[in-house]
Scaffold this active site. Structure first.
Site, PDB file in Angstrom:
ATOM      1  N   CYS A 216       8.626   2.221 -42.095  1.00 35.32           N
ATOM      2  CA  CYS A 216       8.909   1.191 -43.133  1.00 35.32           C
ATOM      3  C   CYS A 216      10.415   1.630 -43.505  1.00 35.32           C
ATOM      4  O   CYS A 216      10.881   2.726 -43.500  1.00 35.32           O
ATOM      5  CB  CYS A 216       8.146   1.505 -44.464  1.00 35.32           C
ATOM      6  SG  CYS A 216       8.924   0.705 -45.954  1.00 35.32           S
TER       7      CYS A 216
ATOM      8  N   CYS B  15      12.476  -5.073 -41.827  1.00 31.29           N
ATOM      9  CA  CYS B  15      10.998  -4.880 -42.632  1.00 31.29           C
ATOM     10  C   CYS B  15       9.939  -4.633 -41.401  1.00 31.29           C
ATOM     11  O   CYS B  15       9.535  -5.777 -40.804  1.00 31.29           O
ATOM     12  CB  CYS B  15      10.861  -6.047 -43.430  1.00 31.29           C
ATOM     13  SG  CYS B  15       9.324  -5.876 -44.494  1.00 31.29           S
TER      14      CYS B  15
HETATM   15  N1  DGL Z   1      10.855  -2.301 -46.038  1.00 29.78           N
HETATM   16  C1  DGL Z   1       9.475  -2.700 -45.852  1.00 29.78           C
HETATM   17  C2  DGL Z   1       8.783  -2.361 -44.247  1.00 29.78           C
HETATM   18  O1  DGL Z   1       9.805  -1.767 -43.626  1.00 29.78           O
HETATM   19  C3  DGL Z   1       8.676  -3.238 -46.807  1.00 29.78           C
HETATM   20  C4  DGL Z   1       8.165  -2.262 -47.772  1.00 29.78           C
HETATM   21  C5  DGL Z   1       7.380  -3.216 -48.739  1.00 29.78           C
HETATM   22  O2  DGL Z   1       7.777  -4.306 -49.382  1.00 29.78           O
HETATM   23  O3  DGL Z   1       6.041  -3.025 -49.048  1.00 29.78           O
HETATM   24  O4  DGL Z   1       7.745  -2.104 -44.437  1.00 29.78           O
END
Ligand code: DGL
Length: 250
Positions: free
Chosen positions: A182, A71
């Site tokens: 993301c 993440c």
């Molecule tokens: N998948 C996440 C990232 O890589 C988080 C997205 C979120 O929860 O806003 O930033």
């Protein structure tokens, strides 16, 4: 056999798992989706740090040898405090792939799609600072992208409309490379590529993160390649989203 813990605010980290399992097909995986607290993108750094510590304790309690913070937002908010608080645990983080984009652009303009939390993180701002003299870097939050993926809407008119709103400003300014900052966004990559057209390259950093994980496991002397594949999927909220995306990557 290595036990590899992975977490994300939701199902997005499975885009990293998908690359890890190609390189490390015989390990034990423990995936934690914090979907009761998703999205992380607009939350405070303190909130995300708390969640990252809680989830790290859970993954370590299950025997994880290494933790992949799959993440970008949690990496930006929490990886420094995780490394400080668990000095013996190897952590792998995410970072928007600005460097390969900056080296590859022909138009001299690159676009970064990420959450608000990632774009204001000091690591991102530092990397950006290294390249912005030579390349024009423009950013946009992928508004609504995480919700699309969590709801399993990966294509079709609604996905196209949502993606276009955040992507078009980058294309209008001449970006010929789009960085997916993301881990949810690669699940929308077919839509992003179709809307962007053939002259635009889209970069998902997950393969590079998977290679880095292999390197760190080797450095730490954690043996790999001799076990039997297994994966346990955990979620703090409802199960549907994670199971839907897992079917896509398995
Ligand atoms: N998948 C996440 C990232 O890589 C988080 C997205 C979120 O929860 O806003 O930033």
């Amino acid at each position: 056999m290595a036990s590899i813990g992975i977490f994300d605010s939701g199902s997005g980290g499975l885009s990293v798992y998908r690359e890890l399992v190609k390189l490390l097909p015989r390990e034990r995986y423990i995936y934690f989706s914090d979907n009761a607290h998703c999205p992380y993108g607009e939350k405070t750094a303190e909130y995300i740090q708390d969640r990252a510590h809680v989830i790290t304790d859970i993954l370590l309690g299950m025997g994880a040898d290494i933790i992949v913070v799959a993440c970008n937002t949690a990496t930006a908010a929490a990886i420094a405090s995780l490394r400080a608080d668990y000095p013996d645990v190897p952590f792998i983080g995410m970072e928007p792939a600005v460097k390969p984009a900056a080296l590859g652009t022909k138009s001299g303009v690159i676009g970064v799609l990420a959450t608000a939390g990632t774009l204001k993180g000091s690591k991102y701002l530092h990397t950006r600072g290294q390249f912005e003299d030579n390349v024009h870097i423009i950013e946009h939050v992928g508004e609504g992208f995480v919700e699309l993926v969590e709801n399993g809407i990966l294509d079709g008119p609604e996905a196209e409309k949502t993606v276009r709103t955040s992507l078009q400003p980058l294309l209008d300014q001449g970006a010929d490379i789009i960085v997916l900052g993301c881990t949810h966004y690669p699940f929308l990559q077919p839509v992003i590529e179709r809307l962007a057209g053939p002259g635009v390259r889209v970069i998902d950093p997950a393969p590079a993160v998977a290679r880095q994980t292999v390197r760190v496991l080797q450095e730490k002397g954690i043996p790999t390649g001799e076990g039997t594949f297994s994966i346990d999927l955990y979620h703090s909220g409802e199960p549907d989203s994670l199971q839907r995306i897992y079917q896509l990557v398995s």
